[in-house]
Design a protein around this motif. Structure first.
Motif, PDB file in Angstrom:
ATOM      1  N   CYS B  21       0.844  -1.197   0.000  1.00 32.31           N
ATOM      2  CA  CYS B  21       0.000   0.000   0.000  1.00 32.31           C
ATOM      3  C   CYS B  21       0.871   1.235   0.000  1.00 32.31           C
ATOM      4  CB  CYS B  21      -0.893   0.003   1.235  1.00 32.31           C
ATOM      5  SG  CYS B  21      -1.743   1.569   1.485  1.00 32.31           S
ATOM      6  N   TYR B  22       0.653   2.131  -0.968  1.00 31.01           N
ATOM      7  CA  TYR B  22       1.387   3.391  -0.928  1.00 31.01           C
ATOM      8  C   TYR B  22       0.487   4.577  -0.635  1.00 31.01           C
ATOM      9  CZ  TYR B  22       0.543   3.016  -6.036  1.00 31.01           C
ATOM     10  OH  TYR B  22       0.012   2.825  -7.283  1.00 31.01           O
ATOM     11  N   GLN B  23      -0.626   4.277   0.067  1.00 28.57           N
ATOM     12  CA  GLN B  23      -1.450   5.342   0.657  1.00 28.57           C
ATOM     13  C   GLN B  23      -2.025   6.312  -0.382  1.00 28.57           C
ATOM     14  OE1 GLN B  23      -2.091   5.977   4.331  1.00 28.57           O
ATOM     15  NE2 GLN B  23      -1.893   3.784   4.003  1.00 28.57           N
ATOM     16  N   CYS B  24      -2.417   5.821  -1.534  1.00 27.52           N
ATOM     17  CA  CYS B  24      -2.962   6.727  -2.546  1.00 27.52           C
ATOM     18  C   CYS B  24      -4.377   7.179  -2.180  1.00 27.52           C
ATOM     19  CB  CYS B  24      -2.959   6.080  -3.927  1.00 27.52           C
ATOM     20  SG  CYS B  24      -4.219   4.795  -4.166  1.00 27.52           S
ATOM     21  N   GLY B  25      -5.098   6.345  -1.418  1.00 31.73           N
ATOM     22  CA  GLY B  25      -6.425   6.754  -0.960  1.00 31.73           C
ATOM     23  C   GLY B  25      -7.560   6.432  -1.886  1.00 31.73           C
ATOM     24  N   LYS B  26      -7.289   5.683  -2.952  1.00 33.71           N
ATOM     25  CA  LYS B  26      -8.364   5.331  -3.872  1.00 33.71           C
ATOM     26  C   LYS B  26      -9.426   4.470  -3.161  1.00 33.71           C
ATOM     27  CE  LYS B  26      -8.261   4.215  -8.834  1.00 33.71           C
ATOM     28  NZ  LYS B  26      -9.525   4.788  -9.102  1.00 33.71           N
ATOM     29  N   ARG B  42      -7.935   3.473   3.920  1.00 28.63           N
ATOM     30  CA  ARG B  42      -6.519   3.834   3.844  1.00 28.63           C
ATOM     31  C   ARG B  42      -5.909   3.868   5.241  1.00 28.63           C
ATOM     32  NH1 ARG B  42      -4.456   9.314   1.041  1.00 28.63           N
ATOM     33  NH2 ARG B  42      -6.146  10.189   2.276  1.00 28.63           N
ATOM     34  N   ARG B  46      -2.678   2.077   6.882  1.00 27.54           N
ATOM     35  CA  ARG B  46      -1.621   2.848   7.561  1.00 27.54           C
ATOM     36  C   ARG B  46      -1.340   2.239   8.935  1.00 27.54           C
ATOM     37  NH1 ARG B  46       2.778   4.544   6.730  1.00 27.54           N
ATOM     38  NH2 ARG B  46       3.556   6.365   7.836  1.00 27.54           N
ATOM     39  N   CYS B  75      -7.974  -0.761  -6.184  1.00 27.50           N
ATOM     40  CA  CYS B  75      -6.610  -0.568  -5.665  1.00 27.50           C
ATOM     41  C   CYS B  75      -5.584  -0.823  -6.763  1.00 27.50           C
ATOM     42  CB  CYS B  75      -6.349  -1.520  -4.509  1.00 27.50           C
ATOM     43  SG  CYS B  75      -4.644  -1.442  -3.935  1.00 27.50           S
ATOM     44  N   PRO B  76      -4.692   0.161  -7.006  1.00 27.04           N
ATOM     45  CA  PRO B  76      -3.692  -0.019  -8.070  1.00 27.04           C
ATOM     46  C   PRO B  76      -2.669  -1.108  -7.733  1.00 27.04           C
ATOM     47  CG  PRO B  76      -3.345   2.043  -6.902  1.00 27.04           C
ATOM     48  CD  PRO B  76      -4.624   1.486  -6.395  1.00 27.04           C
ATOM     49  N   HIS B  77      -2.596  -1.481  -6.450  1.00 25.87           N
ATOM     50  CA  HIS B  77      -1.638  -2.518  -6.068  1.00 25.87           C
ATOM     51  C   HIS B  77      -2.327  -3.792  -5.589  1.00 25.87           C
ATOM     52  CE1 HIS B  77       2.727  -0.909  -5.592  1.00 25.87           C
ATOM     53  NE2 HIS B  77       2.349  -1.091  -6.840  1.00 25.87           N
TER      54      HIS B  77
END
Lengths: 318, 191
Positions: B21-26, B42, B46, B75-77
């Motif tokens: 997770c890079y915390q993009c918030g989608k 999100r 975290r 989620c992009p990941h």
């Protein structure tokens, strides 16, 4: 004639009465034979898996194992998004993971190999042969009927289980609805969650979920919302009166005693009828209103049908 | 088991790796329940990253998540946030933190299946309204449903209720960590 093992789901015996009657009518007309799974049990719906992951797999696995034993050559079909999600997940996990299969077989006490597919009504109605049969069975054509097709979340997600290609803007139901002359509208809430069981246990937090779906359908010009799940159907329809009342109370500042909803139906200018996709097909295939128990809807559908079919023909239905 | 180890186990069971997770918030942006959550999706990720298990277990998020899967789908990941939330809910229930009405409903639901094999909607709603102290919730719809025969007193009981009750007991035992540790870790795979 195409045959499927059929998992009706608990709602088919109670609140989804008119959709169930429509299912029987439509599948009879288009030559699809649904063989009910013997002594099927509840799949656990949204509740069992939130308490126990083993139970969330074992409950749906039992009727699937039964279908596999009795009808090894038939795929399983269900008309409820929640049943579909649970059955499909059990099938998927048992296939993917030997230890899960071992667990499930131990708990249900039956062999279960998950050899066949789990499908929903949209899958089997979208089959090219079924679609041709629908076209041939239609006796009435709707005019000026704008329909918002609501798929619900669990008919399309999670993608790795359902295999749905488009989870934001699926088109299967739109294409089926268009066969009847209805005009599907473009709208933004096709696969947004209706709140499911949280409409019961977290009413305050979940009401806006259903409300936003209703508002967006109206804003996009829809005359009717079409569903493919009895839970979505109930959440959008049964609580619509309450939602409209609260919205009006907010607008006018005047409160009304909640139980008055019992005697006062939702304002027809503001309410939007909700039908299952099979009900729309059944009406177009000539089914009468009594046969389909159309009067069981919380939001009356008479005006909608009269508008879309014209006076004389709608009289024959209602 | 320390909180750190518990969190690691929950992540493993959910098949989620916190640093994906890079915390993009989608996830939070698309979550239909985010408005009502005190820890948004999100935020759950975290907390998993910084090892704050307590905040996750005490949040209302684990009880309000509808499991619709919008977050994971977008989620992009490909982080499966609802799977982690589900594992966290099991852990919260094990620790006796589950006091949300959601747990009341779900327990009534399973009791219902145990008794009849299928869900009896009127009994479930009635039982829930009593247990959750919400006597008038949805009552306005009852006369219509009774009149149109959508609900009724008669349960739709199946033949194999005993089999279902035993199935439920076996499943609940299977999830019990005390019983699970006594079981062989490598299951014998049947041919």
């Amino acid at each position: 004639m195409k045959r499927y093992a059929y998992f009706p789901g608990c709602a088919s015996e109670s609140t989804a009465k008119s959709a169930t009657l429509a299912n029987e009518f439509v599948f009879g007309r288009i030559g699809i034979d649904l063989v009910e799974i013997e002594d099927w049990n509840c799949c656990g719906a949204t509740s069992a898996h939130t308490l126990s992951s083993a139970l969330g797999l074992a409950l749906p696995a039992r009727p699937l194992a039964r279908a596999e034993a009795d009808w090894p050559e038939l795929d399983v079909v269900t008309g409820c998004a929640s049943c579909y999600a649970r059955l499909k997940l059990a099938n998927h996990r048992v296939r993917a993971d030997k230890s899960e299969r071992y667990m499930v077989e131990k708990i249900i006490g039956k062999p279960y190999e998950a050899k066949r597919e789990v499908l929903n009504f949209l899958d089997i109605l979208s089959d090219p042969a079924a679609r041709a049969n629908i076209g041939a069975a239609l006796l009435r054509r709707f005019k000026n009927l704008k329909a918002a097709c609501y798929y619900g979340c669990l008919n399309v997600r999670p993608a790795e289980i359902t295999g749905a290609e488009n989870r934001e803007n699926p088109m299967a139901m739109d294409e089926i609805a268009a066969l009847t002359g209805a005009e599907p509208v473009e709208w933004g809430f096709k696969t947004e969650c209706c709140g499911a069981a949280h409409q019961n246990d977290a009413a305050l937090e979940a009401r806006p979920l259903a409300g936003r779906i209703l508002d967006n359908a109206r804003a996009c010009g829809a005359d009717v919302i079409l569903t493919a799940c009895p839970m979505c159907q109930l959440n959008l329809e049964m609580r619509q009166g309450e939602y409209i009342r609260k919205r009006e109370e907010k607008r006018t500042g005047k409160a009304r005693f909640p139980l008055l909803d019992m005697v006062l139906p939702p304002d027809p200018e503001q309410a939007i009828p909700v039908l299952s996709i099979t009900e729309l097909l059944a009406v177009a295939m000539g089914a009468g209103g009594r046969r389909l128990a159309l009067d069981a809807h919380f939001v009356p559908v008479g005006r909608l049908i009269a508008g879309a079919l014209g006076g004389r023909e709608s009289e024959a239905i209602l | 088991m320390t909180d750190h180890e518990t969190l690691a186990r929950l992540m493993a069971d959910a098949d989620v790796r916190q640093y994906d997770c890079y915390q993009c918030g989608k996830c939070s942006g698309g979550c239909p329940m985010a408005d009502a959550m005190d820890l948004k999706p999100r935020g759950v990720m975290r907390c998993a990253q910084i090892g704050s298990l307590g905040r996750i277990l005490n949040s209302n998020t684990i009880w309000l998540c509808t499991g619709c899967g919008a977050c994971a789908d977008r989620c992009p990941h490909d982080v499966n946030v609802p799977a982690l939330i589900e594992e966290a809910r099991y852990e919260a229930a094990r620790r006796g933190l589950g006091r949300h009405d959601s747990e009341v409903l779900n327990k009534a639901f399973v009791a219902n299946i145990k008794a009849f094999g299928r869900n009896h909607e009127m009994l479930l709603a009635g039982l829930y309204n009593v247990l959750a102290l919400k006597p008038i919730q949805d009552m306005a719809s009852v006369p219509h449903m009774l009149k149109k025969n959508l609900i009724g007193i008669k349960p739709n009981r199946i033949g194999a209720t005993r089999e279902i009750a035993e199935l439920i007991e076996r499943a609940e035992k299977w999830d019990d960590p005390m019983v699970a540790t006594g079981r062989s870790q490598t299951p014998e795979v049947k041919k």
